[in-house]
Design an enzyme around this catalytic site. Structure first.
Site, mmCIF file in Angstrom:
data_model
loop_
_atom_site.group_PDB
_atom_site.id
_atom_site.type_symbol
_atom_site.label_atom_id
_atom_site.label_comp_id
_atom_site.label_asym_id
_atom_site.label_seq_id
_atom_site.Cartn_x
_atom_site.Cartn_y
_atom_site.Cartn_z
ATOM 1 N N HIS A 109 6.583 -1.687 3.536
ATOM 2 C CA HIS A 109 6.393 -3.102 3.901
ATOM 3 C C HIS A 109 5.621 -3.827 2.822
ATOM 4 O O HIS A 109 4.747 -3.255 2.179
ATOM 5 C CB HIS A 109 5.679 -3.241 5.246
ATOM 6 C CG HIS A 109 4.437 -2.413 5.375
ATOM 7 N ND1 HIS A 109 4.484 -1.056 5.628
ATOM 8 C CD2 HIS A 109 3.131 -2.730 5.270
ATOM 9 C CE1 HIS A 109 3.244 -0.577 5.681
ATOM 10 N NE2 HIS A 109 2.399 -1.574 5.449
ATOM 11 N N GLY A 114 -4.053 3.300 0.921
ATOM 12 C CA GLY A 114 -4.407 2.598 2.153
ATOM 13 C C GLY A 114 -3.250 2.387 3.108
ATOM 14 O O GLY A 114 -3.346 1.591 4.041
ATOM 15 N N GLN A 115 -2.133 3.105 2.892
ATOM 16 C CA GLN A 115 -0.981 2.927 3.773
ATOM 17 C C GLN A 115 -1.226 3.620 5.108
ATOM 18 O O GLN A 115 -1.663 4.775 5.152
ATOM 19 C CB GLN A 115 0.282 3.507 3.115
ATOM 20 C CG GLN A 115 1.546 3.230 3.920
ATOM 21 C CD GLN A 115 2.821 3.684 3.213
ATOM 22 O OE1 GLN A 115 2.761 4.329 2.159
ATOM 23 N NE2 GLN A 115 3.956 3.344 3.793
ATOM 24 N N ASN A 160 0.852 -1.186 0.000
ATOM 25 C CA ASN A 160 0.000 0.000 0.000
ATOM 26 C C ASN A 160 0.893 1.243 0.000
ATOM 27 O O ASN A 160 1.876 1.293 0.744
ATOM 28 C CB ASN A 160 -0.896 0.006 1.241
ATOM 29 C CG ASN A 160 -1.867 -1.172 1.251
ATOM 30 O OD1 ASN A 160 -2.360 -1.576 0.209
ATOM 31 N ND2 ASN A 160 -2.128 -1.726 2.424
HETATM 32 P P1 5GP Z 1 -0.547 -0.607 5.872
HETATM 33 O O1 5GP Z 1 -1.985 -0.236 6.185
HETATM 34 O O2 5GP Z 1 0.375 0.544 6.179
HETATM 35 O O3 5GP Z 1 -0.341 -1.170 4.511
HETATM 36 O O4 5GP Z 1 -0.204 -1.805 6.829
HETATM 37 C C1 5GP Z 1 0.192 -1.638 8.146
HETATM 38 C C2 5GP Z 1 0.006 -2.969 8.830
HETATM 39 O O5 5GP Z 1 0.758 -2.959 10.028
HETATM 40 C C3 5GP Z 1 -1.450 -3.270 9.223
HETATM 41 O O6 5GP Z 1 -1.846 -4.493 8.606
HETATM 42 C C4 5GP Z 1 -1.405 -3.364 10.737
HETATM 43 O O7 5GP Z 1 -2.239 -4.383 11.245
HETATM 44 C C5 5GP Z 1 0.067 -3.655 11.014
HETATM 45 N N1 5GP Z 1 0.567 -3.134 12.264
HETATM 46 C C6 5GP Z 1 0.391 -1.867 12.760
HETATM 47 N N2 5GP Z 1 1.036 -1.724 13.927
HETATM 48 C C7 5GP Z 1 1.633 -2.926 14.188
HETATM 49 C C8 5GP Z 1 2.448 -3.401 15.260
HETATM 50 O O8 5GP Z 1 2.774 -2.691 16.211
HETATM 51 N N3 5GP Z 1 2.875 -4.683 15.183
HETATM 52 C C9 5GP Z 1 2.545 -5.504 14.126
HETATM 53 N N4 5GP Z 1 3.019 -6.761 14.162
HETATM 54 N N5 5GP Z 1 1.790 -5.082 13.102
HETATM 55 C C10 5GP Z 1 1.337 -3.813 13.135
#
Ligand code: 5GP
Ligand code: ZN
Length: 115
Positions: free
Chosen positions: A101, A94-95, A88
């Site tokens: 990552h 949606g980031q 994302n």
């Molecule tokens: P994004 O929405 O930026 O693509 O994804 C971020 C991801 O990080 C989400 O799926 C969320 O559940 C995960 N996430 C957020 N904070 C933490 C954390 O402190 N530990 C872990 N293991 N995952 C996290």
């Protein structure tokens, strides 16, 4: 290391995570809020905010992140059935965490296009 970045802290071991893989350039750990039976995040140790900040010099690292996701999927046994990798980027993408990552999701059927 960016001091207010959750994923930099996870990479440094300052915030707990369940690691499934690590090497000198990246780590993979379980997502806190899984969206599939297997939901891992593959992150570079180096802080890159998003794909929007990726530079020429990151090309090999970006390939390494994707290749690592593919290796983990093979090792965990769901590669043949199929899986989803997602990156994302920025708000409309949606980031929510601004340390680049790759989501690696497996263990269920996915549809396209995603929401
Ligand atoms: P994004 O929405 O930026 O693509 O994804 C971020 C991801 O990080 C989400 O799926 C969320 O559940 C995960 N996430 C957020 N904070 C933490 C954390 O402190 N530990 C872990 N293991 N995952 C996290
Ligand atoms: Zn970071």
């Amino acid at each position: 290391m960016v001091s207010d970045c959750i994923f930099c802290k996870i990479a440094a071991g300052e915030i707990e995570s369940t690691r499934v893989y690590e090497d000198d350039r990246c780590i993979a750990f379980e997502d806190l809020n899984p969206q599939a039976p297997t939901h891992l995040l593959v992150i570079p140790r180096e802080h890159i905010s998003s794909m929007d900040e990726a530079e020429e010099g990151h090309k090999e690292l970006l390939g390494h992140l994707l290749f690592t996701a593919a290796e983990i999927a093979r090792e965990k046994g769901f590669a043949g059935r199929g899986y989803r990798t997602v990156i994302n980027t920025n708000s409309a993408g949606g980031q929510t965490v601004f340390h680049l990552h790759v989501h690696l999701l497996g263990g269920r059927q996915f549809v396209f296009p995603p929401g």
